[in-house]
Design a protein around this motif. Structure first.
Motif, PDB file in Angstrom:
ATOM      1  N   LYS A  74       0.829  -1.201   0.000  1.00 36.88           N
ATOM      2  CA  LYS A  74       0.000   0.000   0.000  1.00 36.88           C
ATOM      3  C   LYS A  74       0.868   1.258   0.000  1.00 36.88           C
ATOM      4  N   ARG A  75       1.904   1.257   0.842  1.00 34.59           N
ATOM      5  CA  ARG A  75       2.811   2.414   0.889  1.00 34.59           C
ATOM      6  C   ARG A  75       3.545   2.595  -0.426  1.00 34.59           C
ATOM      7  N   ALA A  76       4.025   1.498  -1.009  1.00 33.34           N
ATOM      8  CA  ALA A  76       4.736   1.586  -2.290  1.00 33.34           C
ATOM      9  C   ALA A  76       3.824   2.145  -3.374  1.00 33.34           C
ATOM     10  N   ALA A  77       2.575   1.699  -3.401  1.00 36.56           N
ATOM     11  CA  ALA A  77       1.620   2.212  -4.391  1.00 36.56           C
ATOM     12  C   ALA A  77       1.372   3.697  -4.172  1.00 36.56           C
ATOM     13  N   THR A  78       1.241   4.100  -2.930  1.00 39.89           N
ATOM     14  CA  THR A  78       0.997   5.515  -2.623  1.00 39.89           C
ATOM     15  C   THR A  78       2.175   6.378  -3.068  1.00 39.89           C
ATOM     16  N   PHE A  79       3.384   5.958  -2.739  1.00 38.84           N
ATOM     17  CA  PHE A  79       4.568   6.732  -3.137  1.00 38.84           C
ATOM     18  C   PHE A  79       4.713   6.777  -4.653  1.00 38.84           C
ATOM     19  N   SER A  80       4.411   5.681  -5.322  1.00 38.04           N
ATOM     20  CA  SER A  80       4.479   5.663  -6.790  1.00 38.04           C
ATOM     21  C   SER A  80       3.483   6.638  -7.400  1.00 38.04           C
ATOM     22  N   ILE A  81       2.294   6.660  -6.854  1.00 42.37           N
ATOM     23  CA  ILE A  81       1.258   7.557  -7.370  1.00 42.37           C
ATOM     24  C   ILE A  81       1.646   9.015  -7.147  1.00 42.37           C
ATOM     25  N   ILE A  82       2.168   9.318  -5.971  1.00 43.19           N
ATOM     26  CA  ILE A  82       2.625  10.679  -5.701  1.00 43.19           C
ATOM     27  C   ILE A  82       3.750  11.057  -6.657  1.00 43.19           C
ATOM     28  N   ALA A  83       4.664  10.115  -6.910  1.00 44.20           N
ATOM     29  CA  ALA A  83       5.779  10.373  -7.833  1.00 44.20           C
ATOM     30  C   ALA A  83       5.279  10.648  -9.246  1.00 44.20           C
ATOM     31  N   VAL A  84       4.312   9.874  -9.699  1.00 43.66           N
ATOM     32  CA  VAL A  84       3.777  10.059 -11.053  1.00 43.66           C
ATOM     33  C   VAL A  84       3.131  11.432 -11.192  1.00 43.66           C
ATOM     34  N   ILE A  85       2.355  11.816 -10.210  1.00 47.09           N
ATOM     35  CA  ILE A  85       1.718  13.138 -10.267  1.00 47.09           C
ATOM     36  C   ILE A  85       2.782  14.230 -10.217  1.00 47.09           C
ATOM     37  N   GLY A  86       3.783  14.063  -9.367  1.00 43.32           N
ATOM     38  CA  GLY A  86       4.870  15.035  -9.290  1.00 43.32           C
ATOM     39  C   GLY A  86       5.636  15.155 -10.594  1.00 43.32           C
ATOM     40  N   ILE A  87       5.916  14.023 -11.229  1.00 45.30           N
ATOM     41  CA  ILE A  87       6.608  14.035 -12.525  1.00 45.30           C
ATOM     42  C   ILE A  87       5.753  14.724 -13.577  1.00 45.30           C
ATOM     43  N   SER A  88       4.460  14.441 -13.559  1.00 48.37           N
ATOM     44  CA  SER A  88       3.553  15.079 -14.518  1.00 48.37           C
ATOM     45  C   SER A  88       3.555  16.596 -14.346  1.00 48.37           C
ATOM     46  N   ILE A  89       3.545  17.043 -13.120  1.00 50.27           N
ATOM     47  CA  ILE A  89       3.578  18.485 -12.856  1.00 50.27           C
ATOM     48  C   ILE A  89       4.919  19.068 -13.307  1.00 50.27           C
ATOM     49  N   ALA A  90       6.019  18.376 -12.969  1.00 54.29           N
ATOM     50  CA  ALA A  90       7.360  18.849 -13.346  1.00 54.29           C
ATOM     51  C   ALA A  90       7.530  18.916 -14.860  1.00 54.29           C
ATOM     52  N   LEU A  91       6.880  18.013 -15.585  1.00 53.88           N
ATOM     53  CA  LEU A  91       6.994  17.993 -17.046  1.00 53.88           C
ATOM     54  C   LEU A  91       5.974  18.911 -17.724  1.00 53.88           C
ATOM     55  N   SER A  92       5.240  19.644 -16.935  1.00 53.63           N
ATOM     56  CA  SER A  92       4.226  20.578 -17.449  1.00 53.63           C
ATOM     57  C   SER A  92       3.180  19.894 -18.330  1.00 53.63           C
ATOM     58  N   VAL A  93       2.736  18.736 -17.852  1.00 53.67           N
ATOM     59  CA  VAL A  93       1.655  18.027 -18.538  1.00 53.67           C
ATOM     60  C   VAL A  93       0.412  18.924 -18.451  1.00 53.67           C
ATOM     61  N   PRO A  94      -0.427  18.935 -19.486  1.00 53.41           N
ATOM     62  CA  PRO A  94      -1.624  19.786 -19.446  1.00 53.41           C
ATOM     63  C   PRO A  94      -2.458  19.557 -18.180  1.00 53.41           C
ATOM     64  N   THR A  95      -3.017  20.628 -17.679  1.00 53.23           N
ATOM     65  CA  THR A  95      -3.772  20.596 -16.425  1.00 53.23           C
ATOM     66  C   THR A  95      -4.899  19.569 -16.449  1.00 53.23           C
ATOM     67  N   HIS A  96      -5.621  19.462 -17.569  1.00 53.68           N
ATOM     68  CA  HIS A  96      -6.737  18.508 -17.606  1.00 53.68           C
ATOM     69  C   HIS A  96      -6.242  17.065 -17.463  1.00 53.68           C
ATOM     70  N   VAL A  97      -5.050  16.776 -17.964  1.00 59.47           N
ATOM     71  CA  VAL A  97      -4.493  15.424 -17.821  1.00 59.47           C
ATOM     72  C   VAL A  97      -4.127  15.169 -16.358  1.00 59.47           C
ATOM     73  N   ILE A  98      -3.546  16.167 -15.718  1.00 57.33           N
ATOM     74  CA  ILE A  98      -3.188  16.023 -14.300  1.00 57.33           C
ATOM     75  C   ILE A  98      -4.447  15.827 -13.456  1.00 57.33           C
ATOM     76  N   ILE A  99      -5.505  16.557 -13.769  1.00 55.76           N
ATOM     77  CA  ILE A  99      -6.767  16.401 -13.035  1.00 55.76           C
ATOM     78  C   ILE A  99      -7.321  14.990 -13.218  1.00 55.76           C
ATOM     79  N   ILE A 100      -7.262  14.477 -14.434  1.00 53.79           N
ATOM     80  CA  ILE A 100      -7.729  13.102 -14.689  1.00 53.79           C
ATOM     81  C   ILE A 100      -6.873  12.109 -13.910  1.00 53.79           C
TER      82      ILE A 100
END
Length: 118
Positions: A74-100
Motif C-alpha cells: 500500500k505504501r509503495a503504491a501511494t509513493f508511486s502515485i505521488i511520484a507520477v503526479i509530481g513528474i507530470s507536474i514537473a513535465l508541465s503536462v496539461p492541467t486537464h491530464v493532471i486532473i484526470i
C-alpha cells in the motif's frame, strides 16, 4: 486452444506485473493476481510455482485468504502515485491530464487503502 489462451494471458499479465515493480502506474499486485487466476485455469505447475514464489506467493495468499494487501504494498503504491503526479507536474503536462490522473489515482488509492492489511 483455451489452455494456450490462459497460459499466454497469465504470462503476459505476469510480465507486465514484473515491469510494474520498476515503473510507477503499472499495477503489480492486480496483474500478479490475474496471472494466478489464468494459471489456475490452465497449468497446475505454473500456478503452484507462482503461489510458492518468494515474492509473489504471499501477495496471492493474502488476497485469496482475506482480500488483503500488505501495508508495504500500500505504501509503495501511494509513493508511486505521488511520484507520477509530481513528474507530470514537473513535465508541465496539461492541467486537464493532471486532473484526470488525480481523480483516477485517488480512486485507486481509496480501493487499496480500504482493503484489509495482511
Amino acid at each position: 486452444m483455451m489452455r494456450f489462451f490462459w497460459i499466454s494471458a497469465g504470462l503476459i499479465a505476469l510480465a507486465i506485473g514484473v515491469i510494474g515493480i520498476i515503473l510507477p502506474l503499472v499495477p503489480t499486485v492486480p496483474l500478479v493476481l490475474l496471472a494466478s487466476f489464468c494459471f489456475a485455469k490452465s497449468s497446475t505447475r505454473l500456478h503452484n510455482w507462482l503461489r510458492s514464489h518468494q515474492t509473489f506467493g504471499p501477495m496471492i495468499d493474502d488476497w485469496n485468504r482475506n482480500g488483503a494487501i500488505s501495508h508495504n504494498a500500500k505504501r509503495a503504491a501511494t509513493f508511486s502515485i505521488i511520484a507520477v503526479i509530481g513528474i507530470s507536474i514537473a513535465l508541465s503536462v496539461p492541467t486537464h491530464v493532471i486532473i484526470i490522473q488525480i481523480m483516477t489515482l485517488t480512486c485507486v488509492l481509496f480501493f487499496i487503502w480500504t482493503r484489509p492489511n495482511s
